[in-house]
Design a protein around this motif. Structure first.
Motif, short mmCIF file in Angstrom:
data_model
loop_
_atom_site.label_atom_id
_atom_site.label_comp_id
_atom_site.label_asym_id
_atom_site.label_seq_id
_atom_site.Cartn_x
_atom_site.Cartn_y
_atom_site.Cartn_z
N ARG A 40 5.57 -4.55 -10.54
CA ARG A 40 4.39 -4.19 -11.34
C ARG A 40 4.08 -2.70 -11.24
NH1 ARG A 40 2.40 -9.61 -9.71
NH2 ARG A 40 1.77 -8.73 -7.71
N THR A 41 4.29 -2.15 -10.05
CA THR A 41 4.01 -0.72 -9.85
C THR A 41 4.94 0.13 -10.72
OG1 THR A 41 3.22 -1.14 -7.61
CG2 THR A 41 3.89 1.11 -8.11
N ILE A 42 6.21 -0.24 -10.75
CA ILE A 42 7.18 0.50 -11.56
C ILE A 42 6.76 0.46 -13.03
CG2 ILE A 42 9.58 0.47 -12.42
CD1 ILE A 42 10.32 -0.71 -9.59
N MET A 56 0.84 -1.21 0.00
CA MET A 56 0.00 0.00 0.00
C MET A 56 0.87 1.26 0.00
SD MET A 56 -1.12 2.57 2.11
CE MET A 56 -1.03 2.04 3.82
N LEU A 57 1.94 1.23 0.79
CA LEU A 57 2.81 2.42 0.83
C LEU A 57 3.43 2.66 -0.54
CD1 LEU A 57 4.53 1.86 4.30
CD2 LEU A 57 2.94 3.71 3.70
N ALA A 58 3.82 1.61 -1.22
CA ALA A 58 4.39 1.77 -2.57
C ALA A 58 3.36 2.41 -3.48
CB ALA A 58 4.83 0.41 -3.12
N GLN A 88 -10.10 -3.10 2.90
CA GLN A 88 -9.50 -4.11 3.76
C GLN A 88 -8.30 -3.49 4.50
OE1 GLN A 88 -11.00 -7.25 4.07
NE2 GLN A 88 -12.52 -6.00 2.99
N PRO A 89 -7.79 -4.18 5.52
CA PRO A 89 -6.63 -3.64 6.25
C PRO A 89 -5.48 -3.31 5.30
CG PRO A 89 -7.53 -5.53 7.42
CD PRO A 89 -8.28 -5.44 6.12
N TYR A 90 -5.04 -2.07 5.36
CA TYR A 90 -3.91 -1.60 4.54
C TYR A 90 -4.11 -1.84 3.05
CZ TYR A 90 -1.71 -0.65 8.94
OH TYR A 90 -1.45 -0.15 10.19
N GLN A 91 -5.34 -1.77 2.62
CA GLN A 91 -5.57 -1.94 1.19
C GLN A 91 -5.02 -0.74 0.43
OE1 GLN A 91 -9.53 -3.10 -0.05
NE2 GLN A 91 -8.74 -3.69 -2.09
N GLY A 92 -4.47 -1.02 -0.73
CA GLY A 92 -4.02 0.04 -1.64
C GLY A 92 -4.58 -0.24 -3.01
N LEU A 93 -5.07 0.80 -3.69
CA LEU A 93 -5.78 0.60 -4.95
C LEU A 93 -5.48 1.73 -5.91
CD1 LEU A 93 -9.41 0.14 -3.67
CD2 LEU A 93 -8.34 -1.46 -5.24
N VAL A 94 -5.46 1.41 -7.18
CA VAL A 94 -5.47 2.45 -8.21
C VAL A 94 -6.61 2.12 -9.16
CG1 VAL A 94 -4.19 3.60 -10.05
CG2 VAL A 94 -2.95 2.67 -8.07
N ILE A 95 -7.52 3.08 -9.36
CA ILE A 95 -8.68 2.86 -10.23
C ILE A 95 -8.68 3.91 -11.33
CG2 ILE A 95 -11.20 2.72 -10.33
CD1 ILE A 95 -11.18 2.17 -7.29
N ARG A 96 -8.90 3.47 -12.56
CA ARG A 96 -9.01 4.42 -13.67
C ARG A 96 -10.48 4.73 -13.90
NH1 ARG A 96 -5.43 3.49 -18.77
NH2 ARG A 96 -6.20 1.36 -18.56
N ALA A 97 -10.81 5.99 -14.04
CA ALA A 97 -12.20 6.40 -14.21
C ALA A 97 -12.76 5.84 -15.51
CB ALA A 97 -12.31 7.92 -14.22
N ARG A 98 -14.09 5.65 -15.51
CA ARG A 98 -14.75 5.15 -16.72
C ARG A 98 -14.52 6.11 -17.87
NH1 ARG A 98 -19.86 5.94 -15.67
NH2 ARG A 98 -19.61 6.31 -13.43
N SER A 152 -4.49 -1.52 -10.06
CA SER A 152 -3.58 -2.10 -9.07
C SER A 152 -4.35 -2.29 -7.77
CB SER A 152 -2.41 -1.13 -8.84
OG SER A 152 -1.66 -1.52 -7.71
N SER A 153 -4.13 -3.43 -7.13
CA SER A 153 -4.71 -3.66 -5.81
C SER A 153 -3.85 -4.66 -5.07
CB SER A 153 -6.14 -4.20 -5.93
OG SER A 153 -6.60 -4.57 -4.64
N ASN A 154 -3.80 -4.54 -3.78
CA ASN A 154 -3.04 -5.52 -3.00
C ASN A 154 -3.95 -6.56 -2.36
OD1 ASN A 154 -4.14 -3.82 -1.16
ND2 ASN A 154 -2.28 -3.45 0.04
N TYR A 155 -5.22 -6.60 -2.81
CA TYR A 155 -6.14 -7.66 -2.41
C TYR A 155 -6.77 -8.22 -3.68
CZ TYR A 155 -5.96 -6.72 2.60
OH TYR A 155 -5.54 -6.59 3.92
N PRO A 156 -7.21 -9.47 -3.65
CA PRO A 156 -7.82 -10.03 -4.85
C PRO A 156 -9.11 -9.29 -5.21
CG PRO A 156 -7.70 -11.69 -3.08
CD PRO A 156 -7.11 -10.43 -2.54
N ALA A 157 -9.42 -9.35 -6.48
CA ALA A 157 -10.63 -8.82 -7.11
C ALA A 157 -11.48 -7.88 -6.27
CB ALA A 157 -11.50 -9.98 -7.60
#
Ligand code: ISL
Length: 564
Positions: free
Chosen positions: A475-477, A359-361, A554-564, A539-544
């Protein structure tokens, strides 16, 4: 500076780069003496290429008596014996380039070692022209010229018995400050920079470069409670001639080579950083600011280690994001060789070590700027908690432990708790390569003990596990490089006061990204802005995770979402 995106060809490469910092002493030993070395770095170039970074910043590799592990240089044109030879360096540079990796060196020219030939001559012979390469002052009314406190404790002035004058050292007694007022000294610095540039290096990280210009009046500072000393910060941080000196350095050296530059600038504000990094001013590409790593500092500096809140952290990083947008350029970091391990400090290095490191990354790497990864961060290395102060090596830690106990009456327990949380040695324990003895760092006795958690936390195990922190970094890089909006887009913080969610939007008019970091070991309902509902999770650090109107973070979840 123009606000329209530059074409890829016109864009400076530092804006696309990801930097990996190596602290050579702790990276990889190749000859069994217990100290990392340059040949050790060569052995790991494949590893770095697999991770996908572009630039290696090497902490100082120059001849040094190691009072401050190489940040005290006795010969700027020689390689530290323990690290190898100049031939090893040349080979490292050539091999790195073959791997598509650039090399950035650490330029430490606010001070040298007291064992540098210049200082030896300056001290032995006050008539020599080297005397004025350093800063000497006669006593004032039988006392030192000011009572400024040195970074590593005690006063900044050291009496030279033979001449009866004091010399200035903002750091340790063995790190006398160079006198940048002297044009000949500046010329020497530019010469030594050219020496390395002519070998084909690709950049400089400049140690405390915003301290090189001192207020020539040397005024007394503000008293520091509980001590006989004062703070001289305003009289040497971002001092009167610093920009003039950097512009001169740029004319003389930087502009003549294809280099990336980053200045280390404790105490620099956003406006200072604009002055250092606005390309039209021809100084540096970017600086390291200290505000977010200063969270929790108090009466005893970082050792106070007071609680901090997420809204404070968000406010700082967001102010830098918006403040430098189209005006300068940010560096992005959680970790370096002076800081505790990010996952221990900003995340959770127990139950949620993997999730929080990822998540920090995510939170950091989707900001605008050039990201820096510190060795071991890419697989979630943690702080260490040695039992005895004698197991620590760092001079800052050892000075502080003594001072806090003896001068400020802290109990040993309190001192050790502060050391465990904040010591620079947290970052300096050897890199944990695998589960073999000494974590594969050395076949000898390591100069600083290995963190005992290496059988579980090591690079080999992380690379073998597709779900690891390591693969998340890889993957983040790759992902950030595929998205122009990360480099160009605007930044908008959402829910500034939310106590556990760090959410921001990046937008370049074509793509909108929502980045979310959940700084908590609980779950949390979070409402998505409308255009991200049904968006694409990049990008997500939890499944689907389905981007529904309300997310259950979720605990320490990190996400990147692209807008529609
Ligand atoms: O490490 C610090 C806080 O714990 C800082 O005070 C640090 O000394 C400051 O950021 C300057 O750091 C740089 O210069 C020092 C060296 O010891 C550090 O390793 C280096 O990064 C002196 O050269």
């Amino acid at each position: 500076m123009t606000s329209s995106p530059l074409s890829p060809a016109a864009r400076p490469w530092f804006q696309d780069a990801v930097v990996y910092q190596i602290y050579p002493r702790s990276f990889q030993d190749s000859d069994g003496d217990g100290v990392g070395d340059l040949r050790g770095v060569i052995l790991r170039l494949d590893y770095l290429a697999r991770l996908g970074v572009d630039v290696i910043w090497l902490s100082p590799i120059f001849a040094s008596p190691n009072d401050d592990n190489g940040y005290d240089i006795s010969d700027y044109r020689a390689v530290m014996t323990e690290f190898g030879t100049m031939a090893d360096f040349d080979e490292l540079l050539a091999e790195a380039h073959k791997h598509g990796l650039k090399i950035m060196l650490d330029l430490v020219v606010n001070h040298s070692s007291d064992e540098h030939a210049w200082f030896v001559e300056a001290r032995e012979n006050p008539q020599s022209d080297k005397r004025d390469y350093y800063i000497w002052k006669p006593p004032v009314a039988g006392d030192m010229p000011t009572h400024w406190q040195a970074f590593f404790g005690g006063p900044v002035w050291q009496l030279d018995e033979a001449s009866g004058e004091y010399y200035l050292h903002l750091f340790s007694v063995k790190q006398p400050d160079l006198n940048w007022e002297n044009p000949k000294l500046r010329g020497e610095v530019y010469d030594l920079m050219r020496f390395w540039c002519n070998k084909g290096i690709d950049g400089f990280r400049m140690d405390v470069i915003n301290l090189i210009s001192k207020d020539q009046q040397y005024p007394e500072g503000e008293p520091i409670p509980g001590t006989a000393l004062t703070s001289g910060y305003p009289h040497f941080m971002n001092g009167p001639r610093v920009h003039e000196f950097l512009q001169e350095m740029n004319r003389e050296v930087l502009s003549r080579y294809d280099l990336m530059t980053v200045g280390e600038t404790p105490g620099a504000s956003v406006d200072d950083a604009v002055r250092y990094s606005d390309p039209s001013r021809h100084e540096l590409n970017m600086v390291f600011q200290f505000e977010h790593v200063g969270l929790g500092s108090g009466e005893r500096g970082k050792w106070t280690n007071a609680p901090w809140t997420l809204p404070e952290l968000k406010a700082i990083l967001s102010r830098w994001q918006t403040g430098l947008h189209n005006r300068g350029w940010n560096s992005l970091y959680w970790d370096n060789h002076d800081q505790p391990r990010a996952v221990s400090r900003f995340g959770n290095d127990g139950e949620f070590r993997v999730q929080s490191a990822k998540m920090l990354a995510t939170v950091l790497h989707f900001m605008q700027g050039t990201p820096y990864i510190y060795q071991g961060e890419e697989f979630g290395m943690t702080n260490v908690a040695f039992e005895r102060i004698g197991q620590y090596n760092d001079l800052e830690t050892l000075h502080a432990a003594e001072e806090l106990h003896e001068l400020h009456n802290w109990s040993q327990e309190r001192v050790m708790a502060a050391v465990h949380a904040m010591s620079r040695d947290n970052a300096r324990t050897p890199v944990q390569w695998d589960a073999s003895p000494n974590a594969g760092f050395t076949t000898g006795k390591p100069w600083l003990e290995v963190n005992p958690n290496y059988p579980q936390i090591n690079a080999e195990a992380a690379e073998a596990d597709p779900d690891s922190v390591w693969h998340h970094y890889r993957r983040t890089i790759a992902l950030r490089k595929s998205l122009d909006v990360v480099r160009e887009g605007s930044y908008e913080l959402l829910d500034a006061e939310h106590p556990s969610v760090f959410a921001y939007i990046r937008d370049d008019g074509k793509t909108r990204l929502l980045v979310i970091g959940h700084f908590s070991s609980d779950t949390e309902r979070y409402h998505l802005p409308a255009d991200f509902v049904g968006g694409e999770v990049l990008s997500s650090n939890y499944p689907a995770t389905e981007p529904a109107e309300t997310l259950m973070l979720q605990p320490y979840q990190g996400l990147v979402i692209r807008a529609r």
